[in-house]
Every structure is written in C-alpha cells, then in structure tokens.
Enzyme design. Structure first.
Site, PDB file in Angstrom:
ATOM      1  CG  ASP A 102      -2.031  -1.081   1.297  1.00 46.40           C
ATOM      2  OD1 ASP A 102      -1.988  -1.931   0.217  1.00 46.40           O
ATOM      3  OD2 ASP A 102      -3.028  -0.795   1.913  1.00 46.40           O
ATOM      4  CE  LYS A 166      -5.394   2.154   2.872  1.00 43.59           C
ATOM      5  NZ  LYS A 166      -4.334   1.257   3.232  1.00 43.59           N
ATOM      6  CE  LYS A 199      -6.787  -1.511   2.685  1.00 43.78           C
ATOM      7  NZ  LYS A 199      -5.486  -1.834   3.192  1.00 43.78           N
TER       8      LYS A 199
END
Length: 237
Positions: A102, A166, A199
């Site tokens: 990430d 995300k 996400k």
C-alpha cells in the site's frame, strides 16, 4: 465487485476476508504489534497491514495461517521522490510473503495537476511491485482532494496497472478525516468500472458502514485493530 449476497447474509469468515487489519501506530511496542497481528489472524482477516519494520514479526506470526501480509510504503505522507519510492517498494516486495503493498500517492502533485508525474510514478510502482508477485494499492488521501481529483486519479490508476485504489492513510493532518465515505467510494467504483478494485479505509467503525461498503462493491477495507471485532459482530457498537 458487487458480492453475490448481501453482507448481512455473510458468515464471519466471509466478512473477515474483506479486512486488512491495520497495525500501524508508530508508538506501538513490539508486544503490542504482536498482540494486534495475532488478533487479526484469529479473526481470520485477509491480511494484517503493517509498517515495514514489523515485517519479520508478521512473517513469523502469519506463517502457516490464511492471513496474509500487507505492507505500507512511503507512509503516511507519500512525499519521497519517485526513485526513493521505487527503491522502498523493491526492498519490501523482495522479502518473502508480502502479498500487498500500500503506497501513498503524492497528493500534493494531484492537487497541483501534475498528472504526468502522478501517472509515471504509479506506472513505475506497478511494474516493480508486480515483478515480485505482489499487489499494488495506491492511497490517494481522498480527504485532501476534490471529488473531481479523486475521479481523475482513479482513472490514471486504472490505466497504469494499479490493483487497488484506496481512500485514506488514517493519519491525515490537513483537515477533517472522513476516510471511506459513501460519496468517495461511489466515485471510485463508478470510475474504475472493474478495471481495478477499491479499498475503503478510514472511518469504518460500525457494522452498518462496513456492510454498506461491501454491498456497494468494495473489495477490501482497512479496519483499525479496535474496530475489527466491532464490524465482525464480536463487540457491541
């Protein structure tokens, strides 16, 4: 992706498969890191999301379990140079057992309209991450952006081979931290159209919100270690 059944009809293991349990507080002691990683494993989370310095601990605890390892990169501000980010990504992903990486996007670049730089960085990160067999999630820090900037960045991410977009780091300092709002998630889903996954992260602390995002089509969620038992129904809200 829209699930085949409503979240309210899912079993606990099915719900836990949506969760990357965050174990990211910089002040955590090693015993706290072990405790919260172990809890994420016991709840059956998809991954535990950790800082790079915790990788040896996570590898030890997650081995022989169904819980994978997600590591953050250039977290939480995303302000290293692209060359530095690539080197960090390579150093992390060459380790054993890193399923997901990430990485925080330079959202100052996004706000400045430096789209070519944003695109080049994402493309380079996708190439290095995928070369080691890891999935790449790009964090935009959507609380800092307009909805139009979220849409544009999602489009770029989809075109550069990013696996997930995300919403949040959970460490935003520039204003109110809302994280995975329905509005932002819907904009990401509508833009991605299945070309990359979404996400949600930040502010997911109730079963109602958790279930809503699953039903919308979110594929993964970053859930804080305190909120995992709540959204899974082990503790009252």
């Amino acid at each position: 992706m829209k699930p085949h059944q409503k979240a309210s009809e899912m079993t606990v293991p099915e719900l836990a498969a949506y969760i990357d349990q965050s174990v990211l507080k910089p002040e955590f002691t090693e015993s706290e890191i072990r405790k919260y990683i172990k809890e994420g494993i016991d709840y059956g989370c998809k991954t535990v999301c950790i800082n790079p310095a915790s990788l040896d601990i996570a590898r030890e605890l997650c081995r022989w379990t169904d819980t994978g390892i997600c590591v953050v990169c250039d977290f939480p501000f995303g302000l290293s140079t692209t060359v530095s980010k690539i080197r960090q990504a390579e150093e992390i992903c060459k380790q054993e057992d890193v399923e997901d990486l990430d990485v925080v996007a330079n959202y100052g670049w996004i706000k400045s309209g430096k789209w070519e730089d944003v695109e080049a960085e994402m493309k380079a990160l996708a190439e290095v991450t995928h070369s080691f067999g890891s999935l790449l999630k790009i964090i935009f820090e959507t609380d800092a952006l307009t909805l139009e900037e979220v849409v544009k960045t999602t489009e770029i991410a989809c075109n550069t081979g990013v696996d997930f977009v995300k919403t949040s780091t959970g460490f935003y300092t520039g204003g109110e931290s809302k994280g995975a709002t329905v509005e932002v998630i819907q904009a990401m889903l509508d833009t991605a159209r299945g070309r990359c996954r979404v996400k949600g992260s930040g502010g997911i602390r109730t079963r109602e919100h958790f279930f809503k995002l699953i039903d919308m089509g979110v594929d993964r969620m970053g859930i804080g270690y305190r909120s995992t038992p709540v959204v899974l129904g082990f503790q009252p809200e």
